[in-house]
Motif scaffolding. Structure first.
Motif, short mmCIF file in Angstrom:
data_model
loop_
_atom_site.label_atom_id
_atom_site.label_comp_id
_atom_site.label_asym_id
_atom_site.label_seq_id
_atom_site.Cartn_x
_atom_site.Cartn_y
_atom_site.Cartn_z
N THR A 1 1.94 -51.95 39.29
CA THR A 1 2.27 -51.51 37.94
C THR A 1 1.70 -50.12 37.69
O THR A 1 0.56 -49.83 38.07
CB THR A 1 1.71 -52.48 36.89
OG1 THR A 1 2.27 -53.78 37.11
CG2 THR A 1 2.06 -52.03 35.48
N TYR B 1 4.95 -49.81 33.68
CA TYR B 1 6.18 -49.83 34.47
C TYR B 1 5.95 -50.61 35.76
O TYR B 1 4.95 -50.40 36.47
CB TYR B 1 6.62 -48.40 34.81
CG TYR B 1 7.82 -48.35 35.71
CD1 TYR B 1 7.68 -48.26 37.09
CD2 TYR B 1 9.11 -48.41 35.19
CE1 TYR B 1 8.80 -48.23 37.94
CE2 TYR B 1 10.22 -48.37 36.02
CZ TYR B 1 10.06 -48.29 37.37
OH TYR B 1 11.15 -48.27 38.20
N ASN B 2 6.88 -51.53 36.06
CA ASN B 2 6.82 -52.29 37.31
C ASN B 2 8.25 -52.59 37.75
O ASN B 2 9.04 -53.16 36.99
CB ASN B 2 6.05 -53.59 37.11
CG ASN B 2 5.73 -54.29 38.42
OD1 ASN B 2 6.60 -54.46 39.27
ND2 ASN B 2 4.49 -54.72 38.58
N TRP C 1 9.68 -56.11 37.30
CA TRP C 1 9.94 -56.70 35.99
C TRP C 1 11.43 -56.68 35.67
O TRP C 1 12.18 -55.83 36.16
CB TRP C 1 9.19 -55.94 34.91
CG TRP C 1 7.71 -56.16 34.94
CD1 TRP C 1 7.03 -57.09 35.65
CD2 TRP C 1 6.72 -55.39 34.23
NE1 TRP C 1 5.68 -56.98 35.43
CE2 TRP C 1 5.46 -55.94 34.56
CE3 TRP C 1 6.78 -54.32 33.36
CZ2 TRP C 1 4.27 -55.45 34.04
CZ3 TRP C 1 5.61 -53.81 32.85
CH2 TRP C 1 4.36 -54.37 33.18
N SER C 2 11.84 -57.60 34.80
CA SER C 2 13.24 -57.65 34.36
C SER C 2 13.30 -58.18 32.94
O SER C 2 13.81 -59.26 32.66
CB SER C 2 14.05 -58.56 35.31
OG SER C 2 15.42 -58.55 34.94
N PHE C 3 12.77 -57.38 32.00
CA PHE C 3 12.76 -57.77 30.60
C PHE C 3 14.10 -57.44 29.94
O PHE C 3 14.80 -56.53 30.37
CB PHE C 3 11.63 -57.06 29.86
CG PHE C 3 10.25 -57.44 30.34
CD1 PHE C 3 9.77 -58.72 30.17
CD2 PHE C 3 9.45 -56.51 30.99
CE1 PHE C 3 8.50 -59.08 30.62
CE2 PHE C 3 8.19 -56.84 31.44
CZ PHE C 3 7.72 -58.14 31.25
N VAL D 1 10.88 -52.76 24.80
CA VAL D 1 11.39 -52.69 26.16
C VAL D 1 12.28 -51.46 26.25
O VAL D 1 13.38 -51.43 25.70
CB VAL D 1 12.20 -53.96 26.52
CG1 VAL D 1 12.76 -53.84 27.93
CG2 VAL D 1 11.33 -55.20 26.39
N GLN E 1 12.37 -52.62 33.29
CA GLN E 1 11.13 -52.50 34.07
C GLN E 1 10.00 -51.83 33.31
O GLN E 1 8.90 -51.68 33.84
CB GLN E 1 11.39 -51.69 35.36
CG GLN E 1 12.28 -52.38 36.37
CD GLN E 1 13.75 -52.32 35.99
OE1 GLN E 1 14.22 -51.30 35.48
NE2 GLN E 1 14.46 -53.41 36.23
N GLN E 2 10.23 -51.41 32.07
CA GLN E 2 9.24 -50.61 31.37
C GLN E 2 8.99 -51.08 29.94
O GLN E 2 9.93 -51.22 29.15
CB GLN E 2 9.67 -49.14 31.35
CG GLN E 2 8.64 -48.21 30.75
CD GLN E 2 9.02 -46.76 30.91
OE1 GLN E 2 9.87 -46.42 31.73
NE2 GLN E 2 8.41 -45.89 30.13
N ASP F 1 3.92 -62.48 29.03
CA ASP F 1 4.46 -63.72 29.60
C ASP F 1 3.40 -64.34 30.52
O ASP F 1 2.29 -64.60 30.08
CB ASP F 1 5.77 -63.45 30.33
CG ASP F 1 6.89 -63.09 29.36
OD1 ASP F 1 7.90 -62.52 29.79
OD2 ASP F 1 6.74 -63.39 28.15
N THR G 1 2.12 -62.82 33.18
CA THR G 1 1.59 -61.73 34.00
C THR G 1 0.38 -61.09 33.33
O THR G 1 0.34 -60.92 32.11
CB THR G 1 2.67 -60.65 34.23
OG1 THR G 1 3.79 -61.25 34.88
CG2 THR G 1 2.14 -59.51 35.07
#
Length: 311
Positions: A207, A224-225, A228-230, A254, A258-259, A286, A288
């Protein structure tokens, strides 16, 4: 943020905060560009916070932060990783070796001893002498709306102050104001009408942590990762903790799947003070957890504000 330190004018006499975070609304802050930091050693003779005597928790160092706006702050460390800051605006200079300032806010981080970081509005003032000419006393007093008393009295041991200057000349002079400080790096956001800059560092778990600032005194946090899929229409539940203590955020947005961007809420909910005073930041989102080591953050934030201020 930039500096030629004094404790403030008395020391000066002696030594003569679009692109990857584009579109972030400003989180209004009074904390202007840091210009430098001075540290002296000695005895913390008295420390009172909201009427509570905390003198026995106060260590033998006093740190003054100086800002381009005229704001200054005196910080002492307390307990296990905590700190108390008396913040105000530089005032009159009674003579060549003394200085006055107002006190309008006291920021308290109790460290591992518990409680959230707080910022309390107070009314009062500070006076301090010239530590370059031997032992000198700094005294700050204030009162909050509930009549709670705030007092800091620190006497230096005569050792010369340790000065860190954050001049624009110490950062890069190229077009995008790129800079690097340890693990932190940053640059100007191209095409940003608010003259924004971003600094960032990688963390464990792939991240990237980012801090965005601009001339509107925004100071927002980004994460940012690639994994991720928000969903942009349904921001996740997120929690921030500084040194293990929850800290309020106004909103989580969001920007891309990813960010994430976390925004604070002005003076009381601003992020600059806890980032400069804390050892670790944790984001819980969530299932994480993202941990950010804040080592070197105060100096990196100084360079971030220099980037913003360098037109």
């Amino acid at each position: 943020m930039r500096a030629t330190i004094s404790l403030r004018s008395s020391m000066m006499a002696a030594t003569a905060m679009p692109g990857s975070l584009a579109g972030l609304p400003a989180a209004a802050q009074e904390m202007g560009d840091l210009t430098g930091v001075a540290m002296v050693t000695g005895i913390c003779e008295r420390l009172v916070v909201a009427g509570e005597d905390m003198t026995n928790t106060c260590d033998g160092r006093l740190i003054q932060s100086i800002y381009r706006t005229g704001r200054t702050g005196f910080t002492v460390n307390i307990g296990s990783g905590g700190a108390v800051t008396f913040s105000g605006i530089e005032g009159k200079k009674p003579d060549a070796d003394s200085q006055l300032q107002s006190v309008d806010r006291v920021i308290v981080n109790r460290g591992q001893d518990g409680g959230p970081i707080s910022s309390k509005a107070v009314t009062g003032g500070c006076s301090y002498g010239n530590p370059f000419k031997g032992p000198a006393t700094t005294k700050c007093e204030g009162t909050d709306a509930e009549k709670g008393a705030y007092v800091l009295q620190f006497r230096t041991d005569g050792t010369q102050p340790n000065l860190l200057n954050y001049g624009i000349e110490e950062t890069a002079n190229d077009a995008d104001r790129a800079f690097r400080f340890g693990v932190w790096s940053g640059s100007r956001l191209k095409g940003d009408s608010a003259n924004g800059c971003v600094m960032s560092r990688d963390t464990e778990g792939a991240t990237t942590f980012m801090v965005h600032a601009n001339v509107n005194e925004a100071f927002d946090l980004g994460f940012y990762n690639e994994a991720w899929s928000f969903k942009t229409e349904t921001p996740p539940s997120a929690e921030l903790l500084f040194d293990g203590k929850p800290y309020p955020a106004v909103s989580v947005e969001v920007l891309t799947p990813q960010q994430l961007v976390v925004r604070g809420g002005g003076e009381e909910g601003g992020f600059q003070a806890p980032i400069e005073q804390s050892v670790e930041l944790m984001l819980r989102v969530d299932d994480t957890e993202v941990r950010v080591d804040l080592k070197g953050a105060p100096a990196a934030v100084a360079r971030l504000w220099d980037c913003v201020g360098g037109r």
